[in-house]
Enzyme design. Structure first.
Site, PDB file in Angstrom:
ATOM      1  N   HIS A   1      34.585  11.236  26.330  1.00 46.29           N
ATOM      2  CA  HIS A   1      34.307  12.673  26.270  1.00 46.29           C
ATOM      3  C   HIS A   1      34.419  13.355  27.640  1.00 46.29           C
ATOM      4  O   HIS A   1      33.513  14.103  28.023  1.00 46.29           O
ATOM      5  CB  HIS A   1      32.889  12.912  25.723  1.00 46.29           C
TER       6      HIS A   1
HETATM    7  C1  LIG Z   1      39.254   7.468  21.565  1.00 47.46           C
HETATM    8  C2  LIG Z   1      38.534   8.780  21.447  1.00 47.46           C
HETATM    9  C3  LIG Z   1      37.507   8.899  20.508  1.00 47.46           C
HETATM   10  C4  LIG Z   1      36.828  10.124  20.397  1.00 47.46           C
HETATM   11  N1  LIG Z   1      35.922  10.293  19.375  1.00 47.46           N
HETATM   12  C5  LIG Z   1      35.428  11.538  19.143  1.00 47.46           C
HETATM   13  C6  LIG Z   1      34.654  11.791  17.975  1.00 47.46           C
HETATM   14  O1  LIG Z   1      34.433  10.914  17.133  1.00 47.46           O
HETATM   15  N2  LIG Z   1      34.177  13.057  17.783  1.00 47.46           N
HETATM   16  C7  LIG Z   1      34.402  14.059  18.678  1.00 47.46           C
HETATM   17  O2  LIG Z   1      33.920  15.177  18.467  1.00 47.46           O
HETATM   18  N3  LIG Z   1      35.133  13.844  19.795  1.00 47.46           N
HETATM   19  C8  LIG Z   1      35.684  12.633  20.019  1.00 47.46           C
HETATM   20  N4  LIG Z   1      36.497  12.425  21.091  1.00 47.46           N
HETATM   21  C9  LIG Z   1      36.684  13.540  22.055  1.00 47.46           C
HETATM   22  C10 LIG Z   1      37.614  14.645  21.575  1.00 47.46           C
HETATM   23  O3  LIG Z   1      38.651  14.126  20.794  1.00 47.46           O
HETATM   24  C11 LIG Z   1      38.134  15.403  22.811  1.00 47.46           C
HETATM   25  O4  LIG Z   1      37.032  16.037  23.447  1.00 47.46           O
HETATM   26  C12 LIG Z   1      39.170  16.460  22.480  1.00 47.46           C
HETATM   27  O5  LIG Z   1      40.244  15.900  21.773  1.00 47.46           O
HETATM   28  C13 LIG Z   1      39.688  17.115  23.765  1.00 47.46           C
HETATM   29  O6  LIG Z   1      40.612  18.117  23.415  1.00 47.46           O
HETATM   30  P1  LIG Z   1      41.574  18.789  24.482  1.00 47.46           P
HETATM   31  O7  LIG Z   1      42.402  19.764  23.751  1.00 47.46           O
HETATM   32  O8  LIG Z   1      40.774  19.234  25.629  1.00 47.46           O
HETATM   33  O9  LIG Z   1      42.477  17.593  25.041  1.00 47.46           O
HETATM   34  P2  LIG Z   1      43.398  16.571  24.237  1.00 47.46           P
HETATM   35  O10 LIG Z   1      43.089  16.612  22.791  1.00 47.46           O
HETATM   36  O11 LIG Z   1      43.302  15.279  24.954  1.00 47.46           O
HETATM   37  O12 LIG Z   1      44.855  17.194  24.399  1.00 47.46           O
HETATM   38  C14 LIG Z   1      45.581  17.217  25.589  1.00 47.46           C
HETATM   39  C15 LIG Z   1      47.052  17.045  25.229  1.00 47.46           C
HETATM   40  O13 LIG Z   1      47.845  17.457  26.321  1.00 47.46           O
HETATM   41  C16 LIG Z   1      48.906  16.549  26.484  1.00 47.46           C
HETATM   42  N5  LIG Z   1      49.334  16.640  27.882  1.00 47.46           N
HETATM   43  C17 LIG Z   1      48.653  16.240  28.978  1.00 47.46           C
HETATM   44  N6  LIG Z   1      49.352  16.508  30.085  1.00 47.46           N
HETATM   45  C18 LIG Z   1      50.498  17.108  29.683  1.00 47.46           C
HETATM   46  C19 LIG Z   1      51.625  17.628  30.375  1.00 47.46           C
HETATM   47  N7  LIG Z   1      51.705  17.589  31.706  1.00 47.46           N
HETATM   48  N8  LIG Z   1      52.651  18.149  29.651  1.00 47.46           N
HETATM   49  C20 LIG Z   1      52.574  18.209  28.290  1.00 47.46           C
HETATM   50  N9  LIG Z   1      51.538  17.725  27.586  1.00 47.46           N
HETATM   51  C21 LIG Z   1      50.490  17.192  28.276  1.00 47.46           C
HETATM   52  C22 LIG Z   1      48.317  15.205  26.091  1.00 47.46           C
HETATM   53  O14 LIG Z   1      49.319  14.276  25.760  1.00 47.46           O
HETATM   54  C23 LIG Z   1      47.411  15.590  24.937  1.00 47.46           C
HETATM   55  O15 LIG Z   1      48.062  15.500  23.700  1.00 47.46           O
HETATM   56  C24 LIG Z   1      37.166  11.215  21.254  1.00 47.46           C
HETATM   57  C25 LIG Z   1      38.194  11.081  22.174  1.00 47.46           C
HETATM   58  C26 LIG Z   1      38.876   9.887  22.283  1.00 47.46           C
HETATM   59  C27 LIG Z   1      39.983   9.777  23.291  1.00 47.46           C
END
Ligand SMILES: Cc1cc2nc3c(=O)[nH]c(=O)nc-3n(C[C@H](O)[C@H](O)[C@H](O)COP(=O)(O)OP(=O)(O)OC[C@H]3O[C@@H](n4cnc5c(N)ncnc54)[C@H](O)[C@@H]3O)c2cc1C
Length: 549
Positions: A465
């Site tokens: 997280h």
């Molecule tokens: C294994 C795991 C289990 C989890 N379990 C839970 C759960 O059960 N419940 C819950 O609420 N939360 C859970 N979480 C946390 C939750 O999923 C995250 O907080 C959330 O997905 C974050 O969202 P985000 O949009 O900030 O980033 P992300 O969803 O990580 O998205 C970022 C995206 O940007 C892309 N990216 C990065 N850099 C670049 C670039 N330079 N160019 C183009 N693309 C790029 C990445 O590939 C990724 O797809 C978990 C996370 C993980 C990893």
């Protein structure tokens, strides 16, 4: 030229692409570094256990942690369409109202109190069980109550025997107690934001999705972001945006990209030979995360899901899913848990639990010698330790240096010990007596808080997280303002987990979904929905009957 370029097709990016392209007069490009979400394990809720290693993550490790005996930790972060929502454990929790009220009153984030963000939680949610003023039933995101494994039901009974009251709904404004988690699933399939929000909109002529496209740099001219540089198929390409560049690359990817673009702490950028475009000292700072500690018990028979490690049982489960869409394949494994106090002085519970009717499910956690186990993990929900994301080099292909700095604050370590003690208390209740043969980890020989502290330092791990590395705030030192605009530059926002000033008191995906829903309104200048005052901030006072609780 598109109006908006969204960098990162993860939890937040897919939502923003879908919401911004609702206006047919606006054009949107969504860029994702990873592949499309075609791996079938993504869509099976149980597939989570395969996701914390393998090709759909960035393969990060953390820097050696001073307070964890110099260990590094595997640090799974998604690299696939849907981001974390495609690989996470699907546990659906919002945190508590006081988290958002704190953002608003203590961090100066006007517009982010719980009453003001609640309409966005509701807008996103398509709940199959709960309705009323706290829940949405028509939103794009599938949220379901499951059919818990019998051993998961035993956990919920044991938690009540230990003194935690039963809680039917962790998202109605109060968290304390134990119960069954709702999950981001719909009809036995994962409801990622790629599936729930993006897929239905991909036919729109004003929306372009490009996967396998890594953004290496944001281009800034005269104090304004005007486009991005992409690396796709080994070639660099420039793409201009008419209105804004919106960064949704996650708590690790977003600060990395800003710094590669010359936006960040000047001395650090200079040390890597990066031309400073805008000196913003807190980019990459304030990284924090939940730190899980697992208590693992050995079972005296095949009472849990470990039996499905055998091919014969896998075939049975596969058939049940194929015929009825039910059974272990439709389960996220982490079906129950709860919230309780370590520090009684806290107004709201400060420890969260997850129960797994198996052992060795996630990367880095071993199974039990007898083959059948169960796991109760816990973390302190409001850690005080702060770390950073910094650049390893100016080469976009290099992973950043990730240092969540776990347990740097002694207070966090004390809460981790509390979590282990409460977990042990629950697992030793009569409800579990006929299933558990012995404690495998930490193990009966590990007694007393000093020994548990050593165990936490040696075995603590990320709960996946990370947040806070592009902190939102009302102060001039924050990275983004409460409208999520990067301070001091035009045409550039960050709208993902990295903007949380303080982590929410639970899993983080639902909060990120809310952030993206709210950001979409702010970007197009739509007025925010009226604040909704509909939770009770009553706190119960303890009530546990055992010595520890
Ligand atoms: C294994 C795991 C289990 C989890 N379990 C839970 C759960 O059960 N419940 C819950 O609420 N939360 C859970 N979480 C946390 C939750 O999923 C995250 O907080 C959330 O997905 C974050 O969202 P985000 O949009 O900030 O980033 P992300 O969803 O990580 O998205 C970022 C995206 O940007 C892309 N990216 C990065 N850099 C670049 C670039 N330079 N160019 C183009 N693309 C790029 C990445 O590939 C990724 O797809 C978990 C996370 C993980 C990893």
């Amino acid at each position: 030229m598109p109006d908006y370029i969204i960098v990162g097709g993860g939890t937040a990016g897919c939502i923003l692409a879908a919401r911004l392209s609702e206006d047919p007069d606006v054009s949107v490009v969504l860029l994702e570094a990873g592949p499309p979400d075609t791996d079938r394990y993504i869509h099976l809720p149980v597939g989570f256990f395969k996701m914390t290693s393998g090709p759909l993550i960035w393969g990060y490790d953390t820097a050696p942690g001073k307070a964890i005996d110099g260990r590094t930790m595997v640090y799974p972060q998604a690299r696939v369409l849907g981001g974390g929502s495609s690989i996470n454990a699907q546990v659906f929790t919002r945190g508590c109202p006081q988290d958002y009220d704190g953002w608003s009153t203590e961090e100066g984030c006007a517009g982010w109190s719980y009453a003001e963000v609640l309409p966005y939680f509701i807008r996103s949610e398509g709940n199959d069980t709960f309705a009323g003023p706290q829940h949405g039933i028509d939103g794009p995101l599938g949220v379901s109550s499951g059919a818990p494994h019998p051993l998961t039901r035993v956990f919920v009974k044991a938690a009540q025997q230990a003194g935690l009251p039963f809680r039917a709904d962790f998202n109605d404004g109060q968290q304390e107690g134990a119960g069954f988690y709702q999950t981001t699933t719909r009809q036995g399939k994962r409801s990622s934001t790629a599936v729930a929000y993006l897929k239905p909109t991909l036919g729109r002529r004003n929306l372009t999705l490009r996967t396998d496209a890594t953004v290496s740099r944001i281009i800034v001219e005269n104090g304004r972001a005007i486009g991005v540089e992409i690396i796709a198929n080994g070639r660099a390409e420039l793409l201009r945006a008419g209105r804004e560049v919106i960064v949704t690359a996650g708590a690790i990817g977003s600060p990395k990209l800003l710094m590669l673009s010359g936006i960040g702490p000047a001395a650090h950028l200079g040390a890597h030979g990066i031309k400073v475009i805008h000196d913003l000292k807190n980019v990459g700072q304030n990284l924090h995360d939940h730190m899980d500690v697992d208590v693992v018990a050995e079972l005296n028979g095949p009472h849990g899901i470990d039996r499905y490690k055998k091919k014969r049982w896998q075939a049975v489960a596969g058939l049940e899913y194929a015929l009825f869409g039910k059974g272990p394949v439709a389960s996220n494994i982490v079906e129950a848990g709860g919230f309780w106090w370590g520090d009684r002085a806290e107004k709201t519970p400060d420890i969260q639990f997850h129960f797994l009717p198996g052992a060795g499910v996630e990367e880095g956690i071993g199974s039990v010698p007898g083959g059948n186990g169960c796991t109760l993990n816990s973390y302190h929900v409001r850690p005080r330790s702060r770390g950073s994301v910094t650049l390893r080099s100016a080469d976009p292909r290099d992973p950043p240096v990730i240092d969540p700095n776990p347990f740097a604050e002694r207070y966090d370590l004390e809460r981790a010990i509390d979590g282990i003690e409460i977990s042990r208390e629950i697992l030793s209740q009569p409800a579990f007596a006929k299933y558990i043969s012995r404690e495998h980890l930490p193990g009966a020989a590990t007694k007393g808080r000093a020994a548990l502290e050593a165990f936490a330092r040696q075995h603590g791990r990320s709960a996946y997280h990370p947040v806070g590395s592009c902190r939102m705030g009302g102060d001039a030192d924050s990275v983004v303002d409460p409208e999520l605009r990067v301070r001091g530059l035009g045409g550039l926002r960050v709208c993902d987990s990295s903007v949380m000033p303080g982590i929410v008191s639970s899993n983080t995906n639902a909060a990120v979904i809310m952030i993206a829903e709210k950001a979409a309104d702010m970007i197009v200048g739509r007025s925010q929905p009226p604040a909704q005052q509909s939770y009770s901030s009553r706190n119960i006072e303890g009530g546990g009957k055992s010595a520890r609780l």
